[in-house]
Design a protein around this motif. Structure first.
Motif, PDB file in Angstrom:
ATOM      1  N   LEU A 180       4.659 -11.982  -2.102  1.00 51.91           N
ATOM      2  CA  LEU A 180       3.833 -13.184  -1.993  1.00 51.91           C
ATOM      3  C   LEU A 180       4.547 -14.388  -2.601  1.00 51.91           C
ATOM      4  CD1 LEU A 180       0.220 -11.899  -2.759  1.00 51.91           C
ATOM      5  CD2 LEU A 180       1.085 -12.807  -0.599  1.00 51.91           C
ATOM      6  N   GLY A 181       5.333 -14.133  -3.647  1.00 54.70           N
ATOM      7  CA  GLY A 181       6.124 -15.224  -4.225  1.00 54.70           C
ATOM      8  C   GLY A 181       7.138 -15.776  -3.237  1.00 54.70           C
ATOM      9  N   HIS A 182       7.752 -14.876  -2.469  1.00 54.57           N
ATOM     10  CA  HIS A 182       8.719 -15.329  -1.462  1.00 54.57           C
ATOM     11  C   HIS A 182       8.017 -16.045  -0.305  1.00 54.57           C
ATOM     12  CE1 HIS A 182      12.365 -13.649  -3.158  1.00 54.57           C
ATOM     13  NE2 HIS A 182      11.742 -12.502  -3.376  1.00 54.57           N
ATOM     14  N   VAL A 183       6.815 -15.572   0.049  1.00 50.20           N
ATOM     15  CA  VAL A 183       6.051 -16.273   1.086  1.00 50.20           C
ATOM     16  C   VAL A 183       5.726 -17.686   0.615  1.00 50.20           C
ATOM     17  CG1 VAL A 183       3.888 -16.316   2.387  1.00 50.20           C
ATOM     18  CG2 VAL A 183       5.064 -14.141   2.017  1.00 50.20           C
ATOM     19  N   ARG A 184       5.292 -17.798  -0.633  1.00 51.14           N
ATOM     20  CA  ARG A 184       4.961 -19.117  -1.208  1.00 51.14           C
ATOM     21  C   ARG A 184       6.180 -20.032  -1.229  1.00 51.14           C
ATOM     22  NH1 ARG A 184       4.216 -17.763  -6.473  1.00 51.14           N
ATOM     23  NH2 ARG A 184       6.426 -18.245  -6.728  1.00 51.14           N
ATOM     24  N   ALA A 221       0.538   2.994  13.910  1.00 51.30           N
ATOM     25  CA  ALA A 221      -0.884   2.632  13.888  1.00 51.30           C
ATOM     26  C   ALA A 221      -1.224   1.820  12.647  1.00 51.30           C
ATOM     27  CB  ALA A 221      -1.742   3.894  13.960  1.00 51.30           C
ATOM     28  N   ALA A 222      -0.622   2.191  11.518  1.00 54.56           N
ATOM     29  CA  ALA A 222      -0.878   1.458  10.276  1.00 54.56           C
ATOM     30  C   ALA A 222      -0.388   0.016  10.383  1.00 54.56           C
ATOM     31  CB  ALA A 222      -0.199   2.172   9.107  1.00 54.56           C
ATOM     32  N   ARG A 223       0.782  -0.159  10.978  1.00 58.39           N
ATOM     33  CA  ARG A 223       1.298  -1.526  11.138  1.00 58.39           C
ATOM     34  C   ARG A 223       0.400  -2.338  12.069  1.00 58.39           C
ATOM     35  NH1 ARG A 223       7.923  -1.045  11.589  1.00 58.39           N
ATOM     36  NH2 ARG A 223       8.250  -0.264   9.470  1.00 58.39           N
ATOM     37  N   ARG A 224      -0.050  -1.713  13.160  1.00 48.81           N
ATOM     38  CA  ARG A 224      -0.947  -2.429  14.067  1.00 48.81           C
ATOM     39  C   ARG A 224      -2.256  -2.776  13.357  1.00 48.81           C
ATOM     40  NH1 ARG A 224       0.898   1.454  17.849  1.00 48.81           N
ATOM     41  NH2 ARG A 224      -0.987   2.701  17.506  1.00 48.81           N
ATOM     42  N   MET A 225      -2.722  -1.856  12.506  1.00 48.59           N
ATOM     43  CA  MET A 225      -3.956  -2.104  11.770  1.00 48.59           C
ATOM     44  C   MET A 225      -3.828  -3.365  10.923  1.00 48.59           C
ATOM     45  SD  MET A 225      -5.578   0.176   8.683  1.00 48.59           S
ATOM     46  CE  MET A 225      -4.180  -0.254   7.622  1.00 48.59           C
ATOM     47  N   TRP A 226      -2.717  -3.459  10.175  1.00 54.73           N
ATOM     48  CA  TRP A 226      -2.522  -4.626   9.323  1.00 54.73           C
ATOM     49  C   TRP A 226      -2.320  -5.892  10.136  1.00 54.73           C
ATOM     50  CZ3 TRP A 226      -3.449  -5.674   4.480  1.00 54.73           C
ATOM     51  CH2 TRP A 226      -3.610  -4.612   3.572  1.00 54.73           C
ATOM     52  N   GLN A 227      -1.587  -5.785  11.229  1.00 55.36           N
ATOM     53  CA  GLN A 227      -1.349  -6.965  12.052  1.00 55.36           C
ATOM     54  C   GLN A 227      -2.633  -7.478  12.695  1.00 55.36           C
ATOM     55  OE1 GLN A 227       1.616  -5.531  14.745  1.00 55.36           O
ATOM     56  NE2 GLN A 227       3.261  -5.607  13.246  1.00 55.36           N
ATOM     57  N   ASP A 228      -3.490  -6.554  13.132  1.00 51.94           N
ATOM     58  CA  ASP A 228      -4.689  -6.944  13.878  1.00 51.94           C
ATOM     59  C   ASP A 228      -5.884  -7.232  12.982  1.00 51.94           C
ATOM     60  OD1 ASP A 228      -3.165  -6.533  16.125  1.00 51.94           O
ATOM     61  OD2 ASP A 228      -4.008  -4.554  16.565  1.00 51.94           O
ATOM     62  N   ASN A 229      -5.889  -6.664  11.773  1.00 47.80           N
ATOM     63  CA  ASN A 229      -7.079  -6.785  10.919  1.00 47.80           C
ATOM     64  C   ASN A 229      -6.746  -7.250   9.510  1.00 47.80           C
ATOM     65  OD1 ASN A 229      -9.138  -5.346  12.814  1.00 47.80           O
ATOM     66  ND2 ASN A 229      -7.439  -3.913  12.676  1.00 47.80           N
ATOM     67  N   SER A 230      -5.640  -7.981   9.344  1.00 54.93           N
ATOM     68  CA  SER A 230      -5.199  -8.348   7.999  1.00 54.93           C
ATOM     69  C   SER A 230      -6.224  -9.207   7.265  1.00 54.93           C
ATOM     70  CB  SER A 230      -3.850  -9.080   8.061  1.00 54.93           C
ATOM     71  OG  SER A 230      -3.920 -10.208   8.912  1.00 54.93           O
ATOM     72  N   PRO A 238      -7.379  -7.672  -4.188  1.00 52.99           N
ATOM     73  CA  PRO A 238      -7.497  -8.690  -5.238  1.00 52.99           C
ATOM     74  C   PRO A 238      -6.767 -10.001  -4.932  1.00 52.99           C
ATOM     75  CG  PRO A 238      -5.961  -6.972  -5.907  1.00 52.99           C
ATOM     76  CD  PRO A 238      -6.597  -6.504  -4.636  1.00 52.99           C
ATOM     77  N   TRP A 239      -6.121 -10.098  -3.783  1.00 50.97           N
ATOM     78  CA  TRP A 239      -5.432 -11.329  -3.415  1.00 50.97           C
ATOM     79  C   TRP A 239      -6.221 -12.050  -2.321  1.00 50.97           C
ATOM     80  CZ3 TRP A 239      -3.079  -6.509  -3.589  1.00 50.97           C
ATOM     81  CH2 TRP A 239      -2.220  -6.299  -4.686  1.00 50.97           C
ATOM     82  N   PRO A 240      -6.114 -13.379  -2.225  1.00 49.49           N
ATOM     83  CA  PRO A 240      -6.834 -14.106  -1.169  1.00 49.49           C
ATOM     84  C   PRO A 240      -6.468 -13.584   0.220  1.00 49.49           C
ATOM     85  CG  PRO A 240      -5.973 -15.635  -2.807  1.00 49.49           C
ATOM     86  CD  PRO A 240      -5.390 -14.287  -3.132  1.00 49.49           C
ATOM     87  N   ALA A 241      -7.466 -13.462   1.089  1.00 45.36           N
ATOM     88  CA  ALA A 241      -7.249 -12.887   2.415  1.00 45.36           C
ATOM     89  C   ALA A 241      -6.207 -13.669   3.205  1.00 45.36           C
ATOM     90  CB  ALA A 241      -8.576 -12.847   3.189  1.00 45.36           C
ATOM     91  N   GLU A 242      -6.228 -15.007   3.085  1.00 44.04           N
ATOM     92  CA  GLU A 242      -5.260 -15.790   3.865  1.00 44.04           C
ATOM     93  C   GLU A 242      -3.822 -15.541   3.413  1.00 44.04           C
ATOM     94  OE1 GLU A 242      -6.953 -18.478   0.592  1.00 44.04           O
ATOM     95  OE2 GLU A 242      -7.696 -16.988   2.052  1.00 44.04           O
ATOM     96  N   ARG A 243      -3.639 -15.240   2.118  1.00 48.04           N
ATOM     97  CA  ARG A 243      -2.300 -14.939   1.620  1.00 48.04           C
ATOM     98  C   ARG A 243      -1.825 -13.589   2.148  1.00 48.04           C
ATOM     99  NH1 ARG A 243      -1.365 -15.484  -4.568  1.00 48.04           N
ATOM    100  NH2 ARG A 243       0.790 -15.564  -3.841  1.00 48.04           N
ATOM    101  N   MET A 244      -2.743 -12.621   2.226  1.00 47.52           N
ATOM    102  CA  MET A 244      -2.370 -11.319   2.758  1.00 47.52           C
ATOM    103  C   MET A 244      -2.058 -11.409   4.252  1.00 47.52           C
ATOM    104  SD  MET A 244      -2.221  -9.382   0.197  1.00 47.52           S
ATOM    105  CE  MET A 244      -1.931  -7.822   1.031  1.00 47.52           C
ATOM    106  N   THR A 245      -2.784 -12.239   4.976  1.00 41.71           N
ATOM    107  CA  THR A 245      -2.491 -12.438   6.392  1.00 41.71           C
ATOM    108  C   THR A 245      -1.096 -13.029   6.560  1.00 41.71           C
ATOM    109  OG1 THR A 245      -4.831 -12.797   6.916  1.00 41.71           O
ATOM    110  CG2 THR A 245      -3.224 -13.626   8.499  1.00 41.71           C
ATOM    111  N   ALA A 246      -0.774 -14.018   5.721  1.00 45.39           N
ATOM    112  CA  ALA A 246       0.568 -14.620   5.775  1.00 45.39           C
ATOM    113  C   ALA A 246       1.636 -13.586   5.423  1.00 45.39           C
ATOM    114  CB  ALA A 246       0.640 -15.810   4.819  1.00 45.39           C
ATOM    115  N   LEU A 247       1.329 -12.698   4.464  1.00 41.56           N
ATOM    116  CA  LEU A 247       2.293 -11.678   4.057  1.00 41.56           C
ATOM    117  C   LEU A 247       2.580 -10.702   5.190  1.00 41.56           C
ATOM    118  CD1 LEU A 247       4.030 -10.177   2.019  1.00 41.56           C
ATOM    119  CD2 LEU A 247       1.961  -9.062   1.143  1.00 41.56           C
TER     120      LEU A 247
END
Length: 258
Positions: A180-184, A221-230, A238-247
């Motif tokens: 997340l630090g690198h995304v930021r 399937a796990a990767r698709r799960m995260w990509q489609d439902n992040s 415990p992290w903001p949803a928008e940050r996890m979507t960006a990650l």
């Protein structure tokens, strides 16, 4: 598409990126590692992709969707002609099987919900067990795992044991914070430090999957799960949803840059 010439259609790199959902940078990377190179160039040096190149890219994308790494895909393509009808048919058949499994699950879920609606139409309230079963089916659908895959994942967690699972969760949380630090900071995805973190992320995730084809399918399937439902999944973390979507997007771009 940029038109035709005497030998057929030709596509620019931008056309291919738009159609495939890949970035131009990823297509450049595919060229650098020999996975997909444009068969032709214009007089000014611009890449022009042929129909054979397009078919090869389709195979790359299809194999990625089935859970293969770029290195594995390169080996598959090296062992067969890009226009090998039998090999291409086998790949499409594998895709169809995967889609068929998803369709069958959707049909079961649809029939279950139809049953609940019929009961309500008859002024009869479904019992709690019916709602619980339906909720479980919805959960499977939303997370992208079949019942068989859920059982495989549960077996693997049992094999690892609770201590190993908790240790893995702690390591995963540390990786999330670092990435997340690198995304930021908008660190380039091909940065060596980022690539090392993504490699460790994937290795950690792989411990929860079986070895072999079944494990590759649950990984995909796990990767698709995260990509489609992040966004939805991120709400329970415990992290903001928008940050996890960006990650999630950042991780996928980093994998494509390998």
């Amino acid at each position: 598409m940029i038109g035709k010439d005497a030998t057929g259609r030709r596509w620019s790199i931008g056309d291919l990126a738009h159609a495939s959902g890949l970035t131009v940078r990823a297509l450049y990377h595919y060229d650098e590692i020999g996975l997909l190179s444009a068969s032709e160039r214009t007089a000014s040096g611009h890449r022009r992709y042929t129909e054979a190149d397009l078919r090869r890219l389709y195979r790359v994308r299809a194999l990625r969707a089935l859970g293969l790494s770029l290195e594995q895909i390169a080996g598959v393509l090296e062992d067969s002609s890009s226009d090998d009808l039998v090999t291409l048919r086998d790949l499409l058949a594998a895709q169809l099987r995967n889609l068929q499994e998803q369709a069958e699950h959707i049909d079961r879920l649809r029939n279950r919900i139809h049953g609940l609606v019929r009961q309500l139409d008859e002024s009869s309230m479904p019992d709690p067990d019916q709602f619980m079963t339906t909720l479980e089916m919805i959960s499977v659908y939303e997370t992208g795992f079949t019942q068989e895959q859920r059982e495989q994942l549960a077996e693997r967690r049992a094999e690892l044991g609770p201590d190993a699972v908790e240790a893995a969760k702690s390591r995963w949380a540390e990786l999330v914070e670092q990435l997340l630090g690198h995304v930021r900071d908008n660190t380039p995805v091909d940065d060596p430090q980022v690539q090392d973190l993504v490699r460790r992320w994937d290795e950690l995730g792989a411990t929860f999957h079986a070895v072999g084809e079944q494990g590759e399918r649950t990984k995909a399937a796990a990767r698709r799960m995260w990509q489609d439902n992040s966004a939805e999944l991120g709400r329970s973390l415990p992290w903001p949803a928008e940050r996890m979507t960006a990650l999630v997007g950042y991780l996928e771009r980093a994998r494509q840059a390998r």
